[in-house]
Design a protein around this motif. Structure first.
Motif, PDB file in Angstrom:
ATOM      1  N   SER A 120       0.833  -1.212   0.000  1.00 28.70           N
ATOM      2  CA  SER A 120       0.000   0.000   0.000  1.00 28.70           C
ATOM      3  C   SER A 120       0.863   1.255   0.000  1.00 28.70           C
ATOM      4  O   SER A 120       0.576   2.231  -0.713  1.00 28.70           O
ATOM      5  CB  SER A 120      -0.918  -0.001   1.221  1.00 28.70           C
TER       6      SER A 120
ATOM      7  N   VAL B 109       0.926   4.116  -2.959  1.00 25.15           N
ATOM      8  CA  VAL B 109       0.702   5.540  -2.699  1.00 25.15           C
ATOM      9  C   VAL B 109       1.886   6.369  -3.187  1.00 25.15           C
ATOM     10  O   VAL B 109       1.718   7.446  -3.787  1.00 25.15           O
ATOM     11  CB  VAL B 109       0.456   5.780  -1.191  1.00 25.15           C
TER      12      VAL B 109
ATOM     13  N   SER C 288      -6.011   7.381   0.595  1.00 25.32           N
ATOM     14  CA  SER C 288      -5.635   6.525   1.724  1.00 25.32           C
ATOM     15  C   SER C 288      -6.750   6.446   2.761  1.00 25.32           C
ATOM     16  O   SER C 288      -7.009   5.381   3.333  1.00 25.32           O
ATOM     17  CB  SER C 288      -4.350   7.057   2.372  1.00 25.32           C
TER      18      SER C 288
END
Length: 306
Positions: free
Chosen positions: A196, A200, A232
């Motif tokens: 993740s 990002v 997010s």
């Protein structure tokens, strides 16, 4: 005997400059040359653009320097205001400089935040002395390849310092500050990479690079920060935030306070203070030279140092 305007201009350049011409802040210079509504509107948009870029950048540089993000906001506000008000270049705006990450991080690690502040104050005194001694005149003789190599080297070190957060790697111990041991420690933690965090980071980089290419007038850094933060939160991605890591950002400036001072502390941070002063002089004056090339004006190098 009469002389032409061009001859008068050349004689003006050849004569010895006065103290006011060397050290007069650009605020007074601008006032003397004239300032109208069009100039004010242009400055408002320029200042707003820099502020938008400096907001996330100042926090990022503070984090990369080993201190909390609020330190970056404080210095961006106070330092940027004073440098822009009293500098020697009419077209420069003070803001956070990524080249200082390496020096600040190393100084903070060795001497703490008080050591960084003391070294900065000492560097300021060195810069004032250099300006009064007219050392700024000689900065222009620094070879261009030296500047390029210096900047490129710093860029590599900064990139290495961000690999851990960019990939979400978790290390058992403290991350080494030296370049080669840092890479070795990060390689050992590759099995803890956070997909993740990587996603990002890639999206943020893509937004900044894409907008810089196709919409250079847009605040790409701010847009990337807002988009990544919203994504997010909406997707509940398991990534660190400013709040989870640092406890949020204070809503007011701290009360001014002097760092702890002693002769032993001053001697200890002296090499760092000299490095701060040299880098500040080079960064500021080379930027002023670039501004001169774009505007056809001439900055006051010694005033810029002071």
């Amino acid at each position: 005997m009469s002389i032409t305007t061009d001859q008068a201009a050349r004689l003006h350049q050849l004569r010895r400059p006065t103290f006011a011409e060397l050290y007069l802040p650009k605020l007074v210079t601008v006032w003397r040359e004239g300032y109208d509504g069009a100039d004010f509107r242009a400055d408002v948009f320029a200042g707003l653009t820099v502020a938008i870029v400096a907001l996330p950048l100042s926090m990022a540089i503070a984090i990369a320097s080993g201190v909390t993000p609020d330190r970056g906001l404080y210095t961006a506000v106070v330092g940027g205001f004073i440098a822009s008000l009293l500098g020697g270049s009419r077209f420069q705006i003070g803001g956070p400089a990524g080249a200082f990450i390496v020096l600040v991080a190393a100084t903070a690690e060795r001497h703490g935040v008080d050591g960084v502040i003391l070294a900065t104050m000492m560097a300021g005194l060195f810069l004032i002395a250099a300006g009064l001694l007219r050392v700024g005149t000689y900065i222009k003789f620094i070879p261009y390849p030296v500047t390029v190599g210096f900047t490129a080297g710093i860029a590599v070190i900064i990139f290495a310092s961000q690999l851990r957060d960019l990939s979400g790697i978790t290390l058992a111990g403290k991350e080494p500050s030296e370049f080669v041991p840092k890479l070795a420690a990060l390689a050992g933690g590759l099995d803890t990479v956070n997909p993740s965090a990587v996603a990002v980071a890639i999206v943020s980089i893509a937004i900044i690079a894409g907008l810089r290419r196709w919409r250079p007038s847009w605040p790409g850094i701010l847009i990337a920060v807002v988009f990544a933060a919203v994504a997010s939160a909406v997707l509940s991605l398991p990534v660190e935030t400013i709040g989870s890591r640092f406890g949020g950002i204070p809503r007011e400036l701290p009360s001014p306070a002097l760092p702890a001072f002693s002769l032993e502390k001053a001697k200890a941070v002296l090499p760092d203070a000299i490095a701060f002063a040299l880098l500040a002089a080079i960064e500021s004056l080379l930027s002023a030279v670039v501004a001169d090339g774009m505007t056809g004006r001439r900055h006051r190098s010694n005033c810029e140092l002071v």
